[in-house]
Motif scaffolding. Sequence first.
Motif, short mmCIF file in Angstrom:
data_model
loop_
_atom_site.label_atom_id
_atom_site.label_comp_id
_atom_site.label_asym_id
_atom_site.label_seq_id
_atom_site.Cartn_x
_atom_site.Cartn_y
_atom_site.Cartn_z
N TYR A 99 0.82 -1.22 0.00
CA TYR A 99 0.00 0.00 0.00
C TYR A 99 0.85 1.27 0.00
CZ TYR A 99 -4.70 -1.96 0.26
OH TYR A 99 -5.89 -2.58 -0.05
N PRO A 100 1.95 1.34 0.78
CA PRO A 100 2.78 2.55 0.72
C PRO A 100 3.39 2.81 -0.66
CG PRO A 100 3.24 1.34 2.73
CD PRO A 100 2.36 0.47 1.90
N SER A 101 3.48 1.78 -1.51
CA SER A 101 4.07 1.96 -2.85
C SER A 101 3.06 2.46 -3.87
CB SER A 101 4.66 0.63 -3.34
OG SER A 101 5.69 0.18 -2.49
N MET A 102 1.78 2.54 -3.50
CA MET A 102 0.74 2.95 -4.45
C MET A 102 0.53 4.47 -4.41
SD MET A 102 -2.22 0.08 -3.97
CE MET A 102 -1.83 -1.66 -3.84
N PRO A 103 0.53 5.12 -5.56
CA PRO A 103 0.29 6.57 -5.61
C PRO A 103 -1.20 6.89 -5.56
CG PRO A 103 0.73 5.75 -7.81
CD PRO A 103 0.87 4.56 -6.88
N LEU A 104 -1.84 6.58 -4.43
CA LEU A 104 -3.29 6.78 -4.28
C LEU A 104 -3.61 8.26 -4.07
CD1 LEU A 104 -4.00 3.75 -1.93
CD2 LEU A 104 -4.78 3.97 -4.29
N LYS A 105 -4.69 8.70 -4.71
CA LYS A 105 -5.14 10.09 -4.58
C LYS A 105 -6.63 10.09 -4.20
CE LYS A 105 -1.91 11.65 -8.14
NZ LYS A 105 -1.76 12.29 -9.49
N SER A 106 -6.90 10.46 -2.97
CA SER A 106 -8.27 10.51 -2.46
C SER A 106 -9.04 9.22 -2.75
CB SER A 106 -9.03 11.70 -3.05
OG SER A 106 -8.36 12.91 -2.76
N PRO A 107 -8.54 8.07 -2.30
CA PRO A 107 -9.20 6.79 -2.59
C PRO A 107 -10.54 6.67 -1.88
CG PRO A 107 -7.42 6.46 -1.04
CD PRO A 107 -7.33 7.89 -1.47
N THR A 108 -11.46 5.99 -2.52
CA THR A 108 -12.79 5.76 -1.96
C THR A 108 -12.94 4.31 -1.52
OG1 THR A 108 -13.75 5.15 -4.09
CG2 THR A 108 -13.72 7.50 -3.52
N GLU A 109 -14.08 4.02 -0.91
CA GLU A 109 -14.36 2.64 -0.49
C GLU A 109 -14.32 1.69 -1.68
OE1 GLU A 109 -18.20 0.07 1.10
OE2 GLU A 109 -18.02 2.19 1.66
N GLN A 110 -14.93 2.11 -2.82
CA GLN A 110 -14.95 1.26 -4.00
C GLN A 110 -13.55 1.04 -4.56
OE1 GLN A 110 -17.70 -0.37 -5.14
NE2 GLN A 110 -18.59 0.43 -3.23
N ASP A 111 -12.69 2.05 -4.44
CA ASP A 111 -11.31 1.90 -4.90
C ASP A 111 -10.59 0.82 -4.10
OD1 ASP A 111 -11.57 3.88 -6.82
OD2 ASP A 111 -10.90 5.47 -5.47
N TYR A 112 -10.74 0.87 -2.78
CA TYR A 112 -10.07 -0.12 -1.94
C TYR A 112 -10.61 -1.53 -2.17
CZ TYR A 112 -7.44 3.32 0.77
OH TYR A 112 -6.55 4.29 1.15
N LEU A 113 -11.92 -1.65 -2.39
CA LEU A 113 -12.49 -2.96 -2.69
C LEU A 113 -11.94 -3.50 -4.01
CD1 LEU A 113 -16.22 -2.40 -1.63
CD2 LEU A 113 -14.50 -3.79 -0.45
N GLY A 114 -11.78 -2.63 -5.00
CA GLY A 114 -11.21 -3.05 -6.29
C GLY A 114 -9.76 -3.46 -6.14
N ILE A 115 -8.98 -2.71 -5.35
CA ILE A 115 -7.57 -3.05 -5.15
C ILE A 115 -7.43 -4.40 -4.44
CG2 ILE A 115 -5.49 -2.38 -3.88
CD1 ILE A 115 -6.28 0.54 -4.43
N TYR A 116 -8.25 -4.62 -3.42
CA TYR A 116 -8.16 -5.89 -2.71
C TYR A 116 -8.57 -7.05 -3.62
CZ TYR A 116 -8.94 -9.70 0.53
OH TYR A 116 -8.89 -10.92 1.14
#
Length: 753
Positions: A99-116
């Motif tokens: 997760y620290p290696s990802m350049p996330l910008k204002s991630p949402t709940e749906q974004d985290y579900l997609g990443i997982y």
Amino acid sequence: MLGGGGGGQGGPGQELRAADSAANKREFVVNVSSSIPYHYSNRHSLHRCNSASFAPPPPPLTITTAHPKEKGRWETVVLAYKTLGVVFGGLVTSPLYVYPSMPLKSPTEQDYLGIYSIMFWTLTLIGVVKYTIIALKADDQGEGGTFALYSLLCRNMNIGILSSKQVQTNSSLSHSVSHGSTENKSRLGIFLERSIVARRVLLFIAMLGTCMLIGDGILTPAISVLSAMDGIRAPFPSVRKSLVEALSAGVLVVLFLLQKFGTSRVSFMFSPIMGAWTLCTPLVGIYSIIQHYPSIFKALSPHYIFRFFWRNGKEGWLLLGGTVLCITGSEALFADLGHFNRSSIQIAFLLTIYPSLVLTYAGQTAYLIKNPNDHDDGFYKFIPTTIYWPIFIIATLAAVVASQSLISATFSVIKQSVVLDYFPKIKVVHTSSNKEGEVYSPEVNYILMILCVAVILIFGDGKDIGNAFGVVVSLVMLITTILLTLVMIMIWRTPPWLVAIYFFIFFTMEGVYASAVLSKIPEGGWIPFAISSILAFIMFGWFYGRQKKIEYELTHKIDLGRLGILLSEPGIQRVPGFCFFYTNIQDGLTPILGHYIKNMKSLHTVTIFTTLRYLLVPKVAAHERIVLNKLGLEGVYGCVIQYGYADSLNLEGDDFLSQVTDSLQLCIQNCSGCVTSDHEEVQKEISAFEEAKLAGVVHIRGKTRFHIGNNCGWFERSMLAFYELLHSNCRSALPALGVPLPQRIEVGMLYEA
């Protein structure tokens, strides 16, 4: 791999090239009719006798190799436990930096579900299906990894740049499919055998995989230790990043300084550390799931992946450069197969590592859904305060263990490259008397230490190192997929539709990952390319120079008839002594021999022309290590020392000399039954070489250089000049063989390019 072109061991098949041009080529080592059997003695030598010169090759000789032993259930469970500290270090510590290696910008709940969802299916498809189920079956006599796949292809098909045809003919090494006739081969196999360009591309792919794995040995210690030590900043925000980098560099320096003692001395604590890590992180993950987002496992549905990319587009594609790190270390799962066995690795991964990673990432994601802005420290922030410091200590120790496993793997890869003669000779030390795979190289160790510390101090940002790491992970996985596809088609003869499904799924999946991480080249992704390019240039330059030397030696080789004429010339004397004269080729003798006789006007009374023959197997049985024969001239014998890529060579002491001399005595005695020979003559011959042994033993090798004439083009000039630079600075092979310094003689000679 003697340092000189004239007197040493070559790469996989330097002696093979001599027999590759025609079917009726004759062999230097074995030259008797097929009716004479081999004789095995309890002195760990293989004997075959004759008094003729070169004759057609004999029937195949069976080489016994070290297959993994079948383990009982309890032994397999114990072995599976031991794999935790060696095989899965890089994979199981990946939650520290994904997760620290990802350049996330204002991630949402749906974004985290997609990443997982992406991480879950990556672990399932690549970790479980590709590596655990498929790749582990593609072993080469029990060994795994990129090199083992290439070796397996070369042994079963005549597709190597250095043909394995002669090894196959002489040794019957294949345990699956022999070269066979054209009718039994796939179209792809026939194409690769006939196309030198395709074979060179395949060699380049294998070299690239080797170089990338070495790059992994640099980046894994850097990112693992840095990510673990970064946990200090969570409870103490005032701690500067530079202090964390300095502490991480100090930990790595200590780790590299301890390498000379060997991993076995501290390995007893490796598995307990990784066992504690593998148990603690999923428990914390379960707590986090219950506490923050109990419905996290709905993300196992693949439709969350499609929605993620549909919503984020290019930004979602770029995030793959971070998510690919969840599968980092999976190549070690396959590469370390030779140290354990298939069942133990499968049990450990499926019952512990895979569930642990799935639950740990689920817990991290559940926490981040409720705390979306904590992704830059996505691991330590989801650790409960009451157990923070114990987890920090375990994480730091686990990162060190993960680093150790990749450092040891790098030593093994470098050793294999040296054995194959794709890399200049360096010092390789076996740090364990009962574990051949446990090796250490001082030069490589300190270069790795400098590069690891430099990566931390110069690219201290975890995202930059993560970008570089992603390049290594994705490209190595792609190379494994390509080589596995070739194994399926040409060796396993898998139905085409199954091969097509496998290749489409994994090549597409890993290709998308590779395209994402390659876009990060300006942001740290160039590091592994720079390292791999330098290593590949060194490997190619060395390989090119060695090929040129072999071509010269085969063109100017000396046969036994020519040797007889040289020895019969006036002024040539047979001086007392026992001489091992090293040669690269087997259907003739090195041109340095003629250079030596003409200038020294002598040859020892007992001269054994010795070739170190590399066989494409992990190990050669002790009783088949030494092959001896008479060459038909008085006091002149042939000796081949056969070894595999997991064997060590040490000719030091009286043991080797006694094996050779005892074998020669048996050879002479056995020959008395093959030809008409007086018993007194046999005793006279035995007495002659006993006297020669008492007079002294010497080991002669060539030390050659290229004379680059004006007729050479600029490319040839450049590559040969680079080879000479490497050659003049690399180690001799004779010290590695344990030959005492007073017994070494080097004969210099110029080869015309």
